[in-house]
Structures are given as structure tokens and as C-alpha cells.
Design an enzyme around this catalytic site. Structure first.
Site, PDB file in Angstrom:
ATOM      1  N   ASN A 160      83.033 -63.484  -3.679  1.00 33.35           N
ATOM      2  CA  ASN A 160      83.047 -64.618  -2.737  1.00 33.35           C
ATOM      3  C   ASN A 160      81.664 -65.116  -2.321  1.00 33.35           C
ATOM      4  O   ASN A 160      81.483 -66.305  -2.078  1.00 33.35           O
ATOM      5  CB  ASN A 160      83.937 -64.308  -1.523  1.00 33.35           C
ATOM      6  CG  ASN A 160      83.439 -63.171  -0.686  1.00 33.35           C
ATOM      7  OD1 ASN A 160      82.653 -62.343  -1.135  1.00 33.35           O
ATOM      8  ND2 ASN A 160      83.896 -63.110   0.552  1.00 33.35           N
ATOM      9  N   ARG A 168      71.883 -58.398   0.202  1.00 32.71           N
ATOM     10  CA  ARG A 168      72.002 -57.550   1.408  1.00 32.71           C
ATOM     11  C   ARG A 168      71.803 -56.077   1.050  1.00 32.71           C
ATOM     12  O   ARG A 168      71.502 -55.258   1.922  1.00 32.71           O
ATOM     13  CB  ARG A 168      73.399 -57.709   2.039  1.00 32.71           C
ATOM     14  CG  ARG A 168      73.584 -58.970   2.781  1.00 32.71           C
ATOM     15  CD  ARG A 168      74.693 -58.982   3.800  1.00 32.71           C
ATOM     16  NE  ARG A 168      75.907 -58.277   3.493  1.00 32.71           N
ATOM     17  CZ  ARG A 168      77.081 -58.558   4.066  1.00 32.71           C
ATOM     18  NH1 ARG A 168      77.157 -59.532   4.953  1.00 32.71           N
ATOM     19  NH2 ARG A 168      78.147 -57.874   3.773  1.00 32.71           N
ATOM     20  N   LYS A 183      76.711 -53.902 -10.034  1.00 31.47           N
ATOM     21  CA  LYS A 183      77.816 -54.471 -10.808  1.00 31.47           C
ATOM     22  C   LYS A 183      78.425 -55.613 -10.005  1.00 31.47           C
ATOM     23  O   LYS A 183      79.186 -55.389  -9.071  1.00 31.47           O
ATOM     24  CB  LYS A 183      78.896 -53.412 -11.074  1.00 31.47           C
ATOM     25  CG  LYS A 183      79.914 -53.873 -12.104  1.00 31.47           C
ATOM     26  CD  LYS A 183      81.264 -53.220 -11.967  1.00 31.47           C
ATOM     27  CE  LYS A 183      82.062 -53.782 -10.841  1.00 31.47           C
ATOM     28  NZ  LYS A 183      82.388 -55.216 -10.963  1.00 31.47           N
ATOM     29  N   PRO A 184      78.069 -56.863 -10.355  1.00 30.97           N
ATOM     30  CA  PRO A 184      78.700 -57.992  -9.657  1.00 30.97           C
ATOM     31  C   PRO A 184      80.148 -58.143 -10.110  1.00 30.97           C
ATOM     32  O   PRO A 184      80.555 -57.566 -11.122  1.00 30.97           O
ATOM     33  CB  PRO A 184      77.864 -59.194 -10.105  1.00 30.97           C
ATOM     34  CG  PRO A 184      77.265 -58.795 -11.419  1.00 30.97           C
ATOM     35  CD  PRO A 184      77.121 -57.292 -11.397  1.00 30.97           C
ATOM     36  N   ALA A 185      80.924 -58.913  -9.376  1.00 32.62           N
ATOM     37  CA  ALA A 185      82.326 -59.140  -9.749  1.00 32.62           C
ATOM     38  C   ALA A 185      82.391 -59.916 -11.063  1.00 32.62           C
ATOM     39  O   ALA A 185      81.563 -60.795 -11.316  1.00 32.62           O
ATOM     40  CB  ALA A 185      83.027 -59.924  -8.642  1.00 32.62           C
ATOM     41  N   GLU A 259      81.508 -52.258   3.060  1.00 33.27           N
ATOM     42  CA  GLU A 259      81.716 -53.539   3.747  1.00 33.27           C
ATOM     43  C   GLU A 259      83.048 -54.066   3.251  1.00 33.27           C
ATOM     44  O   GLU A 259      83.138 -54.584   2.128  1.00 33.27           O
ATOM     45  CB  GLU A 259      80.578 -54.509   3.402  1.00 33.27           C
ATOM     46  CG  GLU A 259      79.213 -54.077   3.885  1.00 33.27           C
ATOM     47  CD  GLU A 259      79.035 -54.222   5.397  1.00 33.27           C
ATOM     48  OE1 GLU A 259      79.844 -54.921   6.046  1.00 33.27           O
ATOM     49  OE2 GLU A 259      78.093 -53.627   5.930  1.00 33.27           O
ATOM     50  N   ARG A 287      83.899 -72.185   6.305  1.00 32.07           N
ATOM     51  CA  ARG A 287      82.767 -71.700   5.504  1.00 32.07           C
ATOM     52  C   ARG A 287      83.324 -70.986   4.272  1.00 32.07           C
ATOM     53  O   ARG A 287      84.277 -70.212   4.365  1.00 32.07           O
ATOM     54  CB  ARG A 287      81.945 -70.734   6.367  1.00 32.07           C
ATOM     55  CG  ARG A 287      80.790 -70.099   5.659  1.00 32.07           C
ATOM     56  CD  ARG A 287      79.913 -69.382   6.682  1.00 32.07           C
ATOM     57  NE  ARG A 287      78.841 -68.657   6.043  1.00 32.07           N
ATOM     58  CZ  ARG A 287      78.752 -67.325   6.047  1.00 32.07           C
ATOM     59  NH1 ARG A 287      79.642 -66.586   6.667  1.00 32.07           N
ATOM     60  NH2 ARG A 287      77.739 -66.741   5.452  1.00 32.07           N
ATOM     61  N   CYS A 293      84.950 -62.669   4.400  1.00 30.97           N
ATOM     62  CA  CYS A 293      85.468 -61.558   5.197  1.00 30.97           C
ATOM     63  C   CYS A 293      85.368 -61.900   6.682  1.00 30.97           C
ATOM     64  O   CYS A 293      86.092 -61.363   7.507  1.00 30.97           O
ATOM     65  CB  CYS A 293      84.698 -60.287   4.891  1.00 30.97           C
ATOM     66  SG  CYS A 293      82.927 -60.523   5.038  1.00 30.97           S
ATOM     67  N   GLU A 390      94.826 -60.755   5.207  1.00 31.90           N
ATOM     68  CA  GLU A 390      93.644 -61.602   5.055  1.00 31.90           C
ATOM     69  C   GLU A 390      94.069 -62.830   4.245  1.00 31.90           C
ATOM     70  O   GLU A 390      94.527 -62.686   3.104  1.00 31.90           O
ATOM     71  CB  GLU A 390      92.598 -60.790   4.287  1.00 31.90           C
ATOM     72  CG  GLU A 390      91.200 -61.061   4.668  1.00 31.90           C
ATOM     73  CD  GLU A 390      90.208 -60.161   3.912  1.00 31.90           C
ATOM     74  OE1 GLU A 390      90.599 -59.308   3.084  1.00 31.90           O
ATOM     75  OE2 GLU A 390      89.018 -60.335   4.167  1.00 31.90           O
ATOM     76  N   SER A 450      76.616 -64.253  10.640  1.00 34.75           N
ATOM     77  CA  SER A 450      75.781 -63.703   9.559  1.00 34.75           C
ATOM     78  C   SER A 450      74.312 -64.046   9.774  1.00 34.75           C
ATOM     79  O   SER A 450      73.964 -65.214   9.970  1.00 34.75           O
ATOM     80  CB  SER A 450      76.251 -64.264   8.216  1.00 34.75           C
ATOM     81  OG  SER A 450      77.599 -63.955   8.030  1.00 34.75           O
TER      82      SER A 450
HETATM   83  P1  NAP Z   1      87.728 -56.369  -4.698  1.00 33.63           P
HETATM   84  O1  NAP Z   1      88.869 -56.714  -5.552  1.00 33.63           O
HETATM   85  O2  NAP Z   1      87.799 -55.144  -3.880  1.00 33.63           O
HETATM   86  O3  NAP Z   1      86.469 -56.310  -5.687  1.00 33.63           O
HETATM   87  C1  NAP Z   1      85.178 -56.078  -5.207  1.00 33.63           C
HETATM   88  C2  NAP Z   1      84.352 -55.471  -6.302  1.00 33.63           C
HETATM   89  O4  NAP Z   1      84.906 -54.206  -6.646  1.00 33.63           O
HETATM   90  C3  NAP Z   1      84.321 -56.284  -7.578  1.00 33.63           C
HETATM   91  O5  NAP Z   1      83.059 -56.170  -8.176  1.00 33.63           O
HETATM   92  C4  NAP Z   1      85.374 -55.582  -8.416  1.00 33.63           C
HETATM   93  O6  NAP Z   1      85.157 -55.753  -9.778  1.00 33.63           O
HETATM   94  C5  NAP Z   1      85.123 -54.144  -8.035  1.00 33.63           C
HETATM   95  N1  NAP Z   1      86.224 -53.238  -8.301  1.00 33.63           N
HETATM   96  C6  NAP Z   1      87.547 -53.483  -8.279  1.00 33.63           C
HETATM   97  N2  NAP Z   1      88.222 -52.356  -8.567  1.00 33.63           N
HETATM   98  C7  NAP Z   1      87.305 -51.374  -8.760  1.00 33.63           C
HETATM   99  C8  NAP Z   1      87.381 -49.997  -9.083  1.00 33.63           C
HETATM  100  N3  NAP Z   1      88.536 -49.363  -9.259  1.00 33.63           N
HETATM  101  N4  NAP Z   1      86.232 -49.297  -9.209  1.00 33.63           N
HETATM  102  C9  NAP Z   1      85.039 -49.911  -9.021  1.00 33.63           C
HETATM  103  N5  NAP Z   1      84.906 -51.221  -8.729  1.00 33.63           N
HETATM  104  C10 NAP Z   1      86.040 -51.941  -8.588  1.00 33.63           C
HETATM  105  O7  NAP Z   1      87.359 -57.537  -3.702  1.00 33.63           O
HETATM  106  P2  NAP Z   1      87.163 -59.071  -4.013  1.00 33.63           P
HETATM  107  O8  NAP Z   1      88.497 -59.686  -4.222  1.00 33.63           O
HETATM  108  O9  NAP Z   1      86.123 -59.260  -5.068  1.00 33.63           O
HETATM  109  O10 NAP Z   1      86.513 -59.592  -2.653  1.00 33.63           O
HETATM  110  C11 NAP Z   1      87.258 -59.974  -1.564  1.00 33.63           C
HETATM  111  C12 NAP Z   1      87.317 -58.858  -0.540  1.00 33.63           C
HETATM  112  O11 NAP Z   1      86.005 -58.491  -0.178  1.00 33.63           O
HETATM  113  C13 NAP Z   1      87.982 -59.302   0.756  1.00 33.63           C
HETATM  114  O12 NAP Z   1      88.812 -58.289   1.242  1.00 33.63           O
HETATM  115  C14 NAP Z   1      86.801 -59.514   1.696  1.00 33.63           C
HETATM  116  O13 NAP Z   1      87.116 -59.397   3.040  1.00 33.63           O
HETATM  117  C15 NAP Z   1      85.878 -58.452   1.239  1.00 33.63           C
HETATM  118  N6  NAP Z   1      84.499 -58.754   1.632  1.00 33.63           N
HETATM  119  C16 NAP Z   1      83.934 -58.020   2.637  1.00 33.63           C
HETATM  120  C17 NAP Z   1      82.653 -58.311   3.071  1.00 33.63           C
HETATM  121  C18 NAP Z   1      82.012 -57.528   4.177  1.00 33.63           C
HETATM  122  O14 NAP Z   1      80.793 -57.624   4.325  1.00 33.63           O
HETATM  123  N7  NAP Z   1      82.740 -56.758   4.961  1.00 33.63           N
HETATM  124  C19 NAP Z   1      81.942 -59.355   2.481  1.00 33.63           C
HETATM  125  C20 NAP Z   1      82.548 -60.089   1.464  1.00 33.63           C
HETATM  126  C21 NAP Z   1      83.833 -59.768   1.041  1.00 33.63           C
HETATM  127  P3  NAP Z   1      85.872 -56.901 -10.637  1.00 33.63           P
HETATM  128  O15 NAP Z   1      86.297 -57.954  -9.711  1.00 33.63           O
HETATM  129  O16 NAP Z   1      84.819 -57.325 -11.543  1.00 33.63           O
HETATM  130  O17 NAP Z   1      86.986 -56.226 -11.314  1.00 33.63           O
END
Ligand code: NAP
Length: 486
Positions: A160, A168, A183-185, A259, A287, A293, A390, A450
Site C-alpha cells: 500500500n 521507515r 522483500k517488497p510486496a 506494524e 489518503r 493502516c 479493515e 504519520s
Molecule cells: P500482507 O498480505 O500481510 O503482506 C505483507 C507482506 O508480507 C507482503 O510483502 C507479502 O508478500 C508478505 N507475505 C505474505 N505472506 C507471507 C508469508 N507467509 N511469509 C512471509 N511474507 C509473507 O499485507 P498487505 O495486504 O500487503 O498489506 C495490507 C496490510 O498491511 C493491512 O492489514 C494494513 O493495515 C497493514 N499495514 C500496516 C501498516 C502499519 O504500519 N501498521 C502499514 C501499512 C500496512 P506478497 O504480497 O508479495 O506475497
């Protein structure tokens, strides 16, 4: 895709960065990166294997001792240089970010500015890793406390905020003298690949930052997390994945920063300035197309002003221009993919099916790209799923309350505790409510929290640790105590 957009994409090196070298994935595998505003493919990039992940960690471990011994002044200068480079390249980088993530170019520029601030802030932190020396309780001893880099770190970031969620972590790690694998998404890897090029241009030594992109996150992460040479895992993403990673980290007793997800309440008291609250709500809700998040997920508004607030918010949200983020005048880009759009549509349908009313929007847009209309819902019933999940989209559910106690209870009625927003002109009430909220951050008459100079992070299921502020660098430092006999 227009020729200038194509040129931006072609300017990205889509390989893995390991030990200062850009290389293809072992076996030559690739993954596609999509433009969420069209559904079309932007490019193919390297799809790392577990062997590549191990090679990246090898490179980080090899570089660790030399990097830890480098002069803090040199690390600070490098951070200043990257901060400046990001400012100079913001136009091109913003188009790249918009193409892979969807939000408007103006929003991408804002993210890059925010991202760059973690380099400027941590340039100062590199020189302030203070320990201390003090008397002990007995006359024969002294206490010496020193700070040292944790060691090689593994960083996993979400789609996102493709750059800021990385900086950060990278900013304080560089300042502290830690090496890293990031490792970025897979949905938005291009901004991080470009940032890695900039860091190389600024003179970051080989192996300090290694980047792997992969379609098999679990498979490439497992060998890194289980390797005893790794000293820290820092993750930004969903609570569900964070929980799995905490379990995996337990094996090596890794230092972790998490996070995670949020479900931010936005509380407007009857003494608030309604126009100010609507202004703040637009930021807190819209935003990043609501895909943050920190996004306000639930609006709790005093019953005396709820109708005025909801009507004004719907006028503002309904007037936003939805479209491809690279086009002039667009306010709201697409959601990240079809799954996310379907999830938002399901949540809205569920609420409306249970009695909520849409003052504006309410549906996905037909045609190419994953667009969803900015939506304001009123009369949202207690059992609507979007109050507990969420939303991650441009949807604002408005509920009412009568008393301060009711408002606090409603705000805290979630497993999450990342951020809350309060609007009130009564300073005593403001402080009282800030103290009562179970949350890591609060926007008091402000829709944005932020800030690189402030400790970002949550309580409860929203995470462990803080990024930014005076606290941020401690996530990358170990404290060592020496008992001295005098
Ligand atoms: P996500 O599905 O948890 O993925 C985040 C990252 O983890 C990605 O790089 C993903 O890789 C990786 N990942 C997924 N499964 C994994 C596994 N089994 N082992 C290691 N890595 C793994 O989250 P998202 O959908 O990208 O992001 C949205 C979430 O992030 C929301 O819940 C949001 O609230 C939260 N967020 C929190 C903050 C904060 O500061 N608190 C900031 C921003 C976002 P791939 O996607 O490449 O598979």
C-alpha cells in the site's frame, strides 16, 4: 500505456540486488507486475527462489562487520544524499509508484516526500545513538551502557505504501549500522527496486541492502527467518501474516518489529468544529484511496451533529474525481486488485443489506481497472461487518453516540489499536479521551499522524515496536551493559 509511462517502467532494473550485483533469479523465473488502473501487465521482474534468498542473506552477513564499523558521520552523509536524490527524482518516481499502485501522482509525490524524511531524520539519529556511564549502587562499581547494531535484518513490506514502508525500516537500519535483505510486496515491487538503485548511486556499500522480489513470499522468507545469522525481522502488513511470522521468529528468538492492521475510529464530539472535522475526515479516510493502516474505518459522531457531518462528508467525497492516477485532476485511483475491490463491495453490500443507507457511491465501477466509488454510509447497524474488519477502501460508515463514555467504548471495541482520531474543542475532554483510548497513536483535531519524527506503531493486534521518532532507531540497536570494577 503512453510512451512516457513506458519509459518510466523501462527505467527500472527488474532483477534481484544481491551483494551489490543485479542478477536474474536462479532458473530465470519471472513474475508480472500489473497496472491496477487497467489490469494490464506493466513488466516482468525476477521471481526469487529460496536459493536466491539465502544468497541475499549471505551477502548481508558478509557486509555486516564492515558496515557496523563504518563512521556514523559517513552513514549520516549517505542518508542526507539519498534524501536529496529522492527530492530531485520525485516526479519520475511518483509516476512509477502510481503505475504500480494506482493512487494519484500527487499522492505518490506525498508518499515519496514522507519516505525521504526517514533518511533525513535518521541522518541525525546516526549521530545520537547515546549510551551512558553512571555510578552503581555500591562504591566499587560503575555502569557503562553502549548501543550496538543488532546485525543483519530481514524486512518485509506491504503493497500500500511501496516506498515509505521500506524507508521507515531502511533509514534507521542504515543509521544504526545494520545490513539488510528487503522483500517488497509482489504487487508493488518497482518503487523499492528504484530506491535500491538510488541508494547505490548515493554510495551504499555492496551487500548492505539486498532486494529480493518473489511470488512465493513464504518459501523465500522461511530460510532467511530460520537462519541463525539473522538477528531481526521487521514486518509491515496484515495481522494474520504477522502472527505467522512471530511464530516462525520464536525459533531463533529473533528481535521483531510488527506494524500490523488497524481499524481506526474517528470520533467527532458535539463541541467540535464540523467543517474542520470533515476536512480531517477527508484526509483520514481518503489518503491512499482508503488503503492505509491508518485509514479511518469507523466514524462515531455525536447525534446532534451527525446529519450535518455525514451530509458534508458525502458532498466532499461524492465530488472527488475517480480515474487513472496518472491523469490530471484525478483524486481517487483504483484499488490494488480485483480481490480488494470485491472485498470492499462485499462489505458495503453486507452493510446495505442490513439496513445502511448510501449517501454517495456504494458500488464498484464497471470496466477496466479496479475502481470503487467513494462511499458514505449512514444508519450502519451494529452487526455490519465493516465495523470490525479493515475496509481498505474509500468507504466511510457513520454511526452516532450520545455520551463521551459511549464514544470511548465504541472506539475501543476492536481487537486493533493502531490509531484513533478525535475532534473536540474542549481541551479537558481531549486529554481525557486520549488517555482512555487503547491505541498507539491519536490524531487530536488532525486527520494525519504519520511523521518521521514521531513514534509510529500500535497496541493490541496492531503490532509490536515503533518506527520513527526517538524510538525508531532502538529497534535496530542492542543495549550492552558493562559492569566496571573501579
Ligand atoms: P500482507 O498480505 O500481510 O503482506 C505483507 C507482506 O508480507 C507482503 O510483502 C507479502 O508478500 C508478505 N507475505 C505474505 N505472506 C507471507 C508469508 N507467509 N511469509 C512471509 N511474507 C509473507 O499485507 P498487505 O495486504 O500487503 O498489506 C495490507 C496490510 O498491511 C493491512 O492489514 C494494513 O493495515 C497493514 N499495514 C500496516 C501498516 C502499519 O504500519 N501498521 C502499514 C501499512 C500496512 P506478497 O504480497 O508479495 O506475497
Amino acid at each position: 500505456m503512453a510512451a512516457d509511462e513506458r519509459a518510466v517502467i523501462e527505467g527500472v532494473n527488474g532483477q534481484l540486488l544481491i551483494g551489490g550485483e543485479w542478477r536474474d533469479a536462479t532458473g530465470g523465473g519471472t513474475l508480472s507486475v500489473e497496472d491496477p488502473s487497467t489490469g494490464g501487465t506493466l513488466c516482468e521482474i525476477a521471481d526469487a527462489t529460496p536459493d536466491d534468498a539465502k544468497a541475499a542473506l549471505d551477502a548481508a552477513c558478509d557486509a555486516q562487520a564492515g558496515w557496523a564499523a563504518s563512521a556514523p558521520n559517513d552513514r549520516a552523509s549517505l542518508l542526507h544524499d539519498v534524501f536529496k536524490l529522492l527530492g530531485e527524482r520525485v516526479e519520475e518516481l511518483a509516476v512509477l509508484m502510481t503505475l504500480e499502485m494506482g493512487k494519484s501522482v500527487a499522492e505518490s509525490k506525498a508518499e515519496i516526500t514522507y519516505a525521504s524524511e526517514f533518511f533525513r531524520w535518521n541522518a541525525g539519529e546516526a549521530l545520537r545513538m547515546e549510551g551512558y556511564y553512571k555510578p552503581a549502587g555500591n562504591a566499587a562499581s560503575r555502569v557503562l551502557v553502549m548501543r550496538q547494531p543488532v546485525g543483519p535484518c530481514y524486512m518485509i513490506t506491504p503493497w500500500n505504501f511501496p516506498m515509505a514502508m521500506g524507508t521507515r525500516k531502511i533509514g534507521p537500519a542504515i543509521a544504526a549500522g545494520c545490513t539488510m535483505v528487503i522483500k517488497p510486496a509482489q504487487l508493488t515491487p518497482l518503487s523499492m527496486l528504484k530506491l535500491a538503485e538510488l541508494l547505490q548511486d548515493a554510495g551504499l556499500p555492496d551487500g548492505v541492502l539486498n532486494v529480493i522480489t518473489s511470488s512465493s513470499s513464504g518459501a523465500v522468507s522461511a530460510p532467511i527467518i530460520s537462519d541463525p545469522r539473522l538477528r531481526k525481522l521487521t514486518f509491515t502488513g496484515s495481522t494474520e501474516v504477522g502472527q505467522k511470522l512471530i511464530e516462525q521468529s520464536a525459533q531463533g528468538v529473533l528481535k521483531t518489529s510488527m506494524e500490523l492492521g488497524g481499524n481506526a475510529p474517528f470520533v467527532v464530539f458535539e463541541d467540535a468544529d464540523v467543517d474542520d472535522a470533515v476536512e480531517g475526515a477527508m484526509i483520514a479516510k481518503m489518503r491512499n484511496v482508503g488503503e492505509a493502516c491508518t485509514s479511518a474505518n469507523r466514524f462515531h459522531v455525536h447525534e446532534d451533529i451527525a446529519e450535518e457531518f455525514a451530509t458534508k462528508l458525502a458532498e466532499r467525497m461524492g465530488a472527488l474525481k475517480v480515474g487513472r492516477g496518472v491523469e490530471d485532476g484525478v483524486d481517487v485511483g483504483p484499488l490494488i486488485d480485483d480481490d480488494q475491490r470485491s472485498k470492499v463491495a462485499e462489505l458495503v453490500d453486507d452493510a446495505v443489506g442490513k439496513g445502511a443507507k448510501a449517501l454517495c457511491g456504494g458500488a464498484a465501477r464497471d470496466g477496466a481497472g479496479y475502481f470503487f466509488e467513494p462511499t458514505v454510509l449512514t444508519d450502519v447497524p451494529d452487526d455490519a461487518n465493516l465495523l470490525t474488519e479493515e475496509i481498505f477502501g474509500p468507504v466511510a460508515p457513520v454511526r452516532t453516540f450520545r455520551t463521551e463514555e459511549e464514544a470511548i467504548d465504541a472506539a475501543n471495541a476492536t481487537e486493533y489499536g493502531l490509531v484513533s482520531y478525535i475532534y473536540t474543542n474542549d481541551i479537558k475532554r481531549g486529554i481525557r479521551v486520549c488517555e482512555a483510548l487503547e491505541t498507539g497513536m491519536i490524531g487530536l483535531n488532525q486527520g494525519l499522524v504519520s511523521n518521521a519524527g514521531a513514534p509510529f506503531g500500535g497496541v493490541k493486534a496492531s503490532g509490536i515496536g515503533r518506527e520513527g521518532g526517538n524510538e525508531g532507531i532502538f529497534e535496530y540497536l542492542e543495549t550492552k551493559y558493562v559492569a566496571i570494577n573501579v
